[in-house]
Enzyme design. Structure first.
Site, PDB file in Angstrom:
ATOM      1  N   LYS A  55      28.273  -9.534  -8.770  1.00  6.53           N
ATOM      2  CA  LYS A  55      27.780  -8.166  -9.038  1.00  6.53           C
ATOM      3  C   LYS A  55      27.333  -7.515  -7.735  1.00  6.53           C
ATOM      4  CE  LYS A  55      26.322  -9.508 -13.694  1.00  6.53           C
ATOM      5  NZ  LYS A  55      25.191 -10.000 -14.526  1.00  6.53           N
ATOM      6  N   GLN A  99      18.693 -11.395 -14.590  1.00  5.07           N
ATOM      7  CA  GLN A  99      19.767 -12.268 -15.064  1.00  5.07           C
ATOM      8  C   GLN A  99      19.248 -13.240 -16.115  1.00  5.07           C
ATOM      9  OE1 GLN A  99      22.941 -11.766 -14.216  1.00  5.07           O
ATOM     10  NE2 GLN A  99      23.773 -13.519 -15.307  1.00  5.07           N
ATOM     11  N   ASP A 122      21.693  -2.809 -18.140  1.00  2.77           N
ATOM     12  CA  ASP A 122      22.274  -3.832 -19.015  1.00  2.77           C
ATOM     13  C   ASP A 122      22.378  -3.319 -20.460  1.00  2.77           C
ATOM     14  OD1 ASP A 122      23.084  -6.352 -18.076  1.00  2.77           O
ATOM     15  OD2 ASP A 122      21.017  -7.025 -17.764  1.00  2.77           O
TER      16      ASP A 122
HETATM   17  N1  GUN Z   1      23.696 -13.409 -18.366  1.00  2.00           N
HETATM   18  C1  GUN Z   1      24.999 -13.479 -18.756  1.00  2.00           C
HETATM   19  N2  GUN Z   1      25.520 -12.244 -18.883  1.00  2.00           N
HETATM   20  C2  GUN Z   1      24.527 -11.378 -18.577  1.00  2.00           C
HETATM   21  C3  GUN Z   1      24.462  -9.955 -18.505  1.00  2.00           C
HETATM   22  O1  GUN Z   1      25.413  -9.221 -18.774  1.00  2.00           O
HETATM   23  N3  GUN Z   1      23.265  -9.438 -18.123  1.00  2.00           N
HETATM   24  C4  GUN Z   1      22.189 -10.217 -17.831  1.00  2.00           C
HETATM   25  N4  GUN Z   1      21.059  -9.610 -17.485  1.00  2.00           N
HETATM   26  N5  GUN Z   1      22.216 -11.532 -17.891  1.00  2.00           N
HETATM   27  C5  GUN Z   1      23.385 -12.109 -18.245  1.00  2.00           C
END
Ligand code: GUN
Length: 294
Positions: A55, A99, A122
């Site tokens: 990301k 995350q 998110d």
């Molecule tokens: N863990 C796995 N996928 C995601 C996501 O799309 N966002 C977040 N914050 N954590 C994750």
């Protein structure tokens, strides 16, 4: 031709990122604003580190500012909350992503609710979840948003079609059901889950199937209708003696058997996966442009 059936998520996500890159330059040139995205990782989960690194790389490619903060797994809930509060107030930051999963001693719900909903790129905050449910403007969760973009950009007819979603998670199944019900999509929506009596009976009348159940190669050709469209959200690791590292990644769909019978299908990898990051970037630029909450 079989190849024409494959929805290329890599290509579509690259197109979206190219559009965002242009918008980022325009925003910088006209206002001096640089989209800023903050990542918080708590603990040493290797998969989380890989996800956040990719990301962050996308931020670099698009000209975003990014700030990755690491906390040890021993960090307290209070430490994490105070980091979130300072990022909520930071005007260079337009999006905050904590995350998941978090260590067990930290209450995930409390953390998500602490993120300002105007920076919740998110789309997990109850304010944004509620807005999705009533069809008003808010941040959409990235994977469901990516699925809708895949369908739109692949010119899949959705109006009046039977869409069947397999899986009812808060991250994919429930929100994608809400989006498929929206007026601009206008599908008839059914959600299957672990207590559904006969999933094959439901999927065999579906025009569009979204598989998000987390079971490797669950959807087989004998469960689908000729000409249906299949979106595979699964990412499963299965043993494969012939593979270099002893495993391969597969989706929730038995791709080879379904390919012949369907009209369109997303591959794994290279389908929904790359779209998730593209839509995270989309949410962040929209936040910086003031297009969601002004
Ligand atoms: N863990 C796995 N996928 C995601 C996501 O799309 N966002 C977040 N914050 N954590 C994750």
């Amino acid at each position: 031709m079989v190849c024409d059936k494959i929805i290329d998520g890599k290509k579509i996500s690259a197109d979206i990122k190219e559009e965002i890159k242009k918008e980022t330059t325009e925003l910088k040139d006209s206002t001096g604003i640089i989209p800023g995205l903050a990542f918080i990782i708590v603990g040493e989960n290797p998969a989380s580190k890989v996800y956040v690194r990719s990301k962050g790389k996308a931020c670099d490619e698009l000209g975003f500012y990014s700030d990755t903060r690491m906390l040890p797994s021993s960090a307290s809930e209070a430490e994490l909350l105070s980091m979130i509060i300072s990022l909520n107030e930071d005007e260079n930051i337009h999006g905050i992503l904590v995350q998941l999963p978090l260590p067990e001693h930290i209450n995930e719900e409390k953390i998500i609710e602490a993120i300002s909903f105007v920076k919740d790129v998110d789309g997990f905050h109850p304010q944004n979840v509620g807005r999705l449910a009533i069809g008003s403007k808010g941040f959409l969760p990235c994977t469901p948003y990516g699925i809708i973009e895949l369908l739109k950009r692949s010119k899949v007819e959705t109006k009046g079609k039977n869409a069947v979603i397999i899986g009812r998670s808060n991250i994919v199944g429930k929100p994608v059901a809400g989006l498929m019900l929206r007026k601009e999509i206008n599908s008839t929506v059914t959600v299957c889950h672990s207590a559904t009596r006969d999933i094959a009976e439901v999927t065999s009348s579906a025009d569009i199937i979204i598989a998000a159940i987390g079971k490797a190669e669950f959807l087989k050709a004998d469960m689908i209708k000729e000409g249906c469209v299949i979106i595979d959200v699964g990412i499963n690791r299965i043993e494969d003696a012939l593979a270099k590292n002893g495993y391969r990644i597969t989706g929730d769909v038995d791709f080879n058997s379904c390919l012949e019978k369907c009209s369109k299908i997303t591959p794994v990898p290279g389908g929904v996966g790359p779209m998730t990051i593209a839509m995270l970037m989309k949410n962040t630029i929209c936040s910086a442009q003031g297009l969601i909450y002004g």
